[in-house]
Enzyme design. Structure first.
Site, PDB file in Angstrom:
ATOM      1  N   ASP A   1      -3.000  10.279 -51.092  1.00 57.83           N
ATOM      2  CA  ASP A   1      -2.832  11.675 -50.684  1.00 57.83           C
ATOM      3  C   ASP A   1      -3.413  12.620 -51.732  1.00 57.83           C
ATOM      4  OD1 ASP A   1      -2.026  13.703 -49.026  1.00 57.83           O
ATOM      5  OD2 ASP A   1       0.054  13.710 -49.696  1.00 57.83           O
TER       6      ASP A   1
ATOM      7  N   GLU B   1      -7.912  17.231 -45.037  1.00 56.31           N
ATOM      8  CA  GLU B   1      -6.749  18.096 -44.828  1.00 56.31           C
ATOM      9  C   GLU B   1      -7.171  19.566 -44.880  1.00 56.31           C
ATOM     10  OE1 GLU B   1      -2.836  16.493 -46.644  1.00 56.31           O
ATOM     11  OE2 GLU B   1      -4.365  16.111 -48.165  1.00 56.31           O
TER      12      GLU B   1
END
Length: 729
Positions: free
Chosen positions: A624, A685
């Site tokens: 992430d 993202e």
């Protein structure tokens, strides 16, 4: 009812005394005018060790001879003053060395108000009486030793005399003292030939101190015999001859301890029963040993007490109290106080234990001390390093110092402690007119509590309100998470889900589970505020397990893979097993649970082994916020990843209307090429505009996430789920 002379023939039931047998420890006795038993409840019989009441026997037989006069006097007072009560304390003629009870005497009257006997209500005060004797003997020992200058031998002889007062079951005793030459010699005795015992010397590794005990302990005849067998014949002959060692059935040995080392011993011996000494005997003799330690080594103990006052007990570093003493004696001048706290140190403590943790703290302190100037001060207390730096009044001047300290610690200690990530958060306060020097530590702590990991926060007056808010949040969060300890759900918490979509078709690829907290009064509280607190307080393990269980249940119900974020504190060896149990319960394959970790958590050596086990179980692992960490690509390649998620900063750098010629666009293409070369999926993202979406599709990016593709939301109906499945970008 007949007159007084028939009182002895009345039953307990007739007198209404049956309930008294159920009294809790309260003893009740009734007598006639001649002092003969007419009634006694079970509590009294138990105290006296009797099976049944000796009706007609004299109660005076149950009074210690030395206390008979005071008991007789109290009896006469009670019979002469009907309606009044009189108190008396006395002992019973029992075998146990300590017994003392307190009684209320009152006359029993007939219908005409004439005395017909005596009612006595009492309770056991043996322990209080015993404690009072211990205090009296202790004060006598201290007072006699302070009145005059006594030799160590004389002090130990007086201590032995005091010991016989507080442990009267002892039948003989002795004391040894550690001499400068390194051996123990007998210096006091009672019931033994001291002159003979003084010929015996005992080294610390030899008998009587062989157990290395630093608290009171009872030794049996078998223990003593085993110890003495290791002695040479000459010393053994003395101990078993004049020392009567072979006849001792129980020896109560208590060391006089200074700095965790025995300096003398008090021995009390009993020749009849191996269980002669009880727990209170041990406590009282140990108490006397503490007094002896102060009398013999008071100056040394005071020095130790002063040292402990100003130093951290586990690491030996100057503590906060010592730093405050320094501050109190400084004159006003520019200076800064820094409070540093490193989360990975707590991880070392949890995984490696207190000894390794203390060594790591000491090593960090040594490295920092080398980097600091001679005028700077370093302290440590309660997981916090304190730096007092003279001559600083500007925040920009501090950053190079912090950077140098962090780099030096990491460079010099990383090989020794691979799990150490010395990237502390820091609270800083500068000396200022509104704060006295002793107030600086509290101000620095306020700033520290507001700092995020790896960041520096400067003290401002407004932080005091922030600290109150933080305290409220910490307490409220703890209450909300309390149900987790009993297997329940945290109060007010739920999971929102945000879609990750295929950019070319808009199809739903999987969902990411995001934790939300709805407080009944404050409303929605941001995860950015409470997650770090959950980590600091050690609550993340239980909370993370609940999130995983909920996500797996939803993945099973919806038939859609769900991703969850793992905190570094969750990556413990037991995690793969707990996840496998959740999956088995819902009948799901591991591919339905995607696990996301940050670079900082993933690249820790211990965490890496847990992640490798999870990957072997079949879980897709996503890195992430790729690009927001500080790790090298070489280390990233060691992770068992299936995808990398580009932090929102990558798309933000593209701007709302991306152009292929910008540096941000070139960076995106380079990262995509990196992902392709490593055979990793790349998830983008932060997609918020149509222009960004079209640019990413044109450049061949396959998966994305962002408000344009779907905001995080609770999914409470099939309609919502169907909308997610059919929604296009």
């Amino acid at each position: 009812m007949s007159e007084p002379e028939s009182l002895a023939s009345l039953s307990a039931a007739q007198l209404g005394l049956d309930p008294l047998n159920r009294s809790q420890g309260i003893m009740i006795v009734q007598t006639d005018l001649r002092g003969r038993f007419t009634y006694a409840n079970q509590a009294y019989l138990t105290y006296m060790g009797l099976q049944s009441l000796p009706i007609g026997a004299s109660t005076l037989q149950h009074v210690s001879p030395g206390d008979l006069p005071v008991v007789m006097h109290t009896t006469k007072q009670a019979l002469s003053n009907p309606g009044q009560t009189f108190w008396v304390e006395f002992s019973k003629p029992l075998k146990k060395p300590w017994n003392r009870s307190r009684w209320e005497f009152m006359a029993l009257l007939d219908r005409q108000g004439q005395p017909v006997g005596l009612q006595c209500v009492g309770y056991d005060i043996s322990n209080a009486y015993r404690q009072a004797h211990f205090q009296e003997a202790s004060l006598e020992l201290l007072a006699s030793s302070l009145k005059e200058l006594l030799s160590p031998e004389a002090i130990l002889q007086k201590a032995l005399e005091a010991a016989f007062k507080v442990v009267p079951v002892a039948q003989a005793g002795s004391a040894t003292l550690l001499h400068p030459e390194g051996y123990f010699r007998f210096v006091a005795a009672r019931g033994y030939n001291l002159e003979a015992l003084q010929k015996v010397y005992l080294y610390p590794q030899e008998p009587l101190s062989l157990s290395q005990h630093i608290q009171a302990r009872v030794f049996t005849q078998a223990d003593i015999s085993r110890f003495n067998q290791r002695l040479d014949p000459e010393r053994r002959a003395i101990l078993e001859g004049p020392g009567r060692a072979s006849a001792i059935q129980a020896m109560l040995a208590t060391p006089v301890v200074v700095r965790d080392q025995p300096r003398a011993y008090l021995y009390l011996d009993h020749f009849e029963h191996p269980d002669a000494f009880d727990e209170v005997d041990l406590q009282h003799l140990e108490g006397l040993a503490h007094h002896v330690a102060w009398l013999l080594y008071g100056d040394e103990l005071l020095s130790e007490a002063r040292y402990n006052r100003y130093h951290d007990p586990q690491t030996g570093l100057t503590n906060l109290h010592g730093l405050k003493e320094t501050l109190a004696h400084l004159s006003p001048a520019p200076r800064a106080l820094l409070a540093l706290r490193c989360r990975s140190l707590e991880r070392i403590r949890r995984l490696e234990g207190e000894v390794i943790w203390a060594a790591a703290v000491q090593a960090i302190a040594l490295v920092m001390q080398v980097e600091l100037r001679s005028a700077d001060r370093l302290a440590y207390e309660k997981d916090t390093f304190w730096l007092l730096l003279d001559g600083f009044d500007n925040p920009s001047d501090l950053q190079p110092v912090l950077t140098r300290l962090k780099n030096s610690v990491q460079d010099k200690l990383a090989a020794r402690w691979p799990q150490l990530d010395f990237n502390p958060r820091a609270g800083v306060v500068f000396a200022q007119p509104s704060l006295t020097l002793p107030d600086l530590p509290q101000a620095a702590l306020m700033a520290l509590e507001q700092a995020q990991p790896g960041q520096v926060c400067l003290y401002e007056a407004s932080l005091e309100q922030n600290t109150l808010e933080d305290d409220w949040l910490r307490q409220t969060l703890g209450q909300a998470l309390r149900p987790l300890k009993s297997g329940g759900a945290p109060s007010g918490f739920c999971l929102y889900y945000q879609p990750i979509r295929a950019l070319d078709s808009g199809a739903l690829h999987h969902l990411e589970a995001l934790l939300r907290w709805q407080h009944p009064e404050r409303g929605m509280i941001s995860p950015a505020r409470f997650l770090s607190i959950a980590e600091e307080e050690g609550w993340m393990g239980e909370l993370g397990d609940w999130i995983i269980g909920e996500a797996i249940a939803r993945a099973g119900a919806w038939g859609v893979p769900v991703a969850v974020n793992l905190a570094g504190s969750q990556l413990k060896p037991g995690l793969p097993g707990r996840i496998a149990a959740h999956l088995a319960y819902h009948g799901l394959p591991p591919q339905q649970l995607i696990l996301e970790v940050t670079e900082q958590a993933a690249l820790n050596e211990i965490n890496l082994s847990v992640l490798q086990n999870l990957a072997l179980q079949g879980h897709p692992l996503h890195l992430d916020d790729f690009g927001t960490g500080f790790s090298s690509l070489e280390r990233v390649t060691t992770l068992p990843l299936s995808a990398i998620k580009l932090g929102q900063g990558f798309v933000r750098n593209l701007g709302p209307n991306p152009s292929s010629s910008t540096s941000g666009a070139r960076l995106m293409r380079a990262v995509k090429a990196l992902g392709n070369s490593l055979e990793l999926q790349v998830i983008v993202e932060g997609i918020e505009t149509e222009a960004q979406y079209r640019f990413l599709v044109a450049k061949g990016f396959r998966l994305g996430q962002g408000y344009l593709l779907g905001r995080p939301a609770a999914i409470t109906s099939d309609v919502q789920l169907q909308a997610l499945r059919g929604e296009s970008g």
